[in-house]
Design an enzyme around this catalytic site. Structure first.
Site, PDB file in Angstrom:
ATOM      1  N   THR A   1       0.838  -1.199   0.000  1.00  0.00           N
ATOM      2  CA  THR A   1       0.000   0.000   0.000  1.00  0.00           C
ATOM      3  C   THR A   1       0.868   1.241   0.000  1.00  0.00           C
ATOM      4  OG1 THR A   1      -2.007   0.908   0.946  1.00  0.00           O
ATOM      5  CG2 THR A   1      -0.244   0.414   2.473  1.00  0.00           C
TER       6      THR A   1
ATOM      7  N   LYS B   1      -8.173   2.421   2.761  1.00  0.00           N
ATOM      8  CA  LYS B   1      -7.162   2.424   3.821  1.00  0.00           C
ATOM      9  C   LYS B   1      -7.021   3.789   4.479  1.00  0.00           C
ATOM     10  CE  LYS B   1      -4.836  -0.760   0.817  1.00  0.00           C
ATOM     11  NZ  LYS B   1      -3.757  -0.850  -0.144  1.00  0.00           N
TER      12      LYS B   1
ATOM     13  N   GLY C   1      -4.664   7.003   7.959  1.00  0.00           N
ATOM     14  CA  GLY C   1      -4.352   6.163   6.818  1.00  0.00           C
ATOM     15  C   GLY C   1      -3.346   5.141   7.292  1.00  0.00           C
TER      16      GLY C   1
ATOM     17  N   SER D   1       4.771   0.756   0.860  1.00  0.00           N
ATOM     18  CA  SER D   1       5.742   0.329  -0.151  1.00  0.00           C
ATOM     19  C   SER D   1       6.035   1.408  -1.173  1.00  0.00           C
ATOM     20  CB  SER D   1       5.254  -0.938  -0.838  1.00  0.00           C
ATOM     21  OG  SER D   1       4.017  -0.691  -1.456  1.00  0.00           O
TER      22      SER D   1
ATOM     23  N   SER E   1       1.801   5.125  -8.090  1.00  0.00           N
ATOM     24  CA  SER E   1       1.192   3.946  -8.731  1.00  0.00           C
ATOM     25  C   SER E   1       1.809   3.649 -10.090  1.00  0.00           C
ATOM     26  CB  SER E   1      -0.320   4.126  -8.868  1.00  0.00           C
ATOM     27  OG  SER E   1      -0.658   5.023  -9.903  1.00  0.00           O
TER      28      SER E   1
ATOM     29  N   CYS F   1       5.463   1.945  -8.461  1.00  0.00           N
ATOM     30  CA  CYS F   1       5.451   0.873  -7.459  1.00  0.00           C
ATOM     31  C   CYS F   1       4.414  -0.192  -7.818  1.00  0.00           C
ATOM     32  CB  CYS F   1       5.145   1.465  -6.083  1.00  0.00           C
ATOM     33  SG  CYS F   1       4.998   0.230  -4.772  1.00  0.00           S
TER      34      CYS F   1
ATOM     35  N   THR G   1       1.247  -0.513  -5.519  1.00  0.00           N
ATOM     36  CA  THR G   1       0.381   0.662  -5.406  1.00  0.00           C
ATOM     37  C   THR G   1      -0.465   0.762  -6.658  1.00  0.00           C
ATOM     38  OG1 THR G   1       2.131   1.796  -4.171  1.00  0.00           O
ATOM     39  CG2 THR G   1       0.363   3.165  -5.043  1.00  0.00           C
TER      40      THR G   1
END
Length: 191
Positions: free
Chosen positions: A5, A38, A50, A129, A161, A164, A167
């Site tokens: 995440t 989250k 979060g 991450s 995103s 990673c 993500t």
């Protein structure tokens, strides 16, 4: 693990926004869910959190933190320090494999499942991450644009995103303002 995440928080112009992606990863190869939430409100909507890490540990950390908020009348820094003291006094049990970003209308903090509390220097922080990517993107946007906190947080997750694998671009953003601390604005962001 903390992989799986990305959460970023940006505090700017009296508003704090926390954004998180929606990916849940099993191991390092399987995406189990794209639309997990989250980022959420606790303490009667007056605090945004979060979380990243092990799901069970993240919920445990969030629940313990919310109990401390109740105990200390919503005082975010005091609740965080008291939770950390519980860890250091070994009253809370084992270390949790999770981290939490928490914000109210005045404060922005990072809490770890091992009892650390961090007050970021510049109103930008990220965990998970893709946290390093989101943090770098948010810092660049804060320093080089006039975008509001919400837009910076959303764009930082989108950038993370694209880099990673843990993500995704299913983003939830919550924000809280000193002027309107209980205003709810949590619709998923369009991609």
């Amino acid at each position: 693990m903390l992989e799986g995440t990305t959460i970023v928080a940006v505090k700017r112009d009296g508003t704090c926004a926390i954004a998180g992606d929606g990916q849940v990863t099993m191991g390092e190869k399987v995406v189990m869910k794209r639309g997990a939430v989250k980022v959420r409100r606790i303490y009667n909507g007056r605090v945004i959190v979060g979380f990243a890490g092990s799901v069970a540990d993240a919920f445990t950390l969030s629940e313990r933190f919310e109990a401390k908020l109740e105990q200390y009348g919503g005082n975010l820094p005091r609740a965080a320090v008291e939770l950390a003291q519980d860890w250091h006094g070994e009253r809370a049990g084992r270390q949790l494999e999770a981290m939490l970003i928490a914000a109210d209308a005045q404060d922005l903090l990072v809490l770890s499942g091992s009892g650390e509390v961090i007050d970021p220097d510049d109103g930008v922080v990220a965990i998970g991450s893709g946290g390093s990517y989101a943090y770098a993107a948010a810092k660049a946007l804060v320093e080089n644009t006039a975008l509001p906190a919400r837009d910076i947080a959303q764009k930082a997750i989108l950038i993370a995103s694209s880099i990673c694998v843990f993500t995704n671009d299913h983003i939830t953003v919550e924000e809280i303002s000193a002027e309107k601390p209980q205003e709810v604005r949590s619709l998923p962001c369009p991609t």
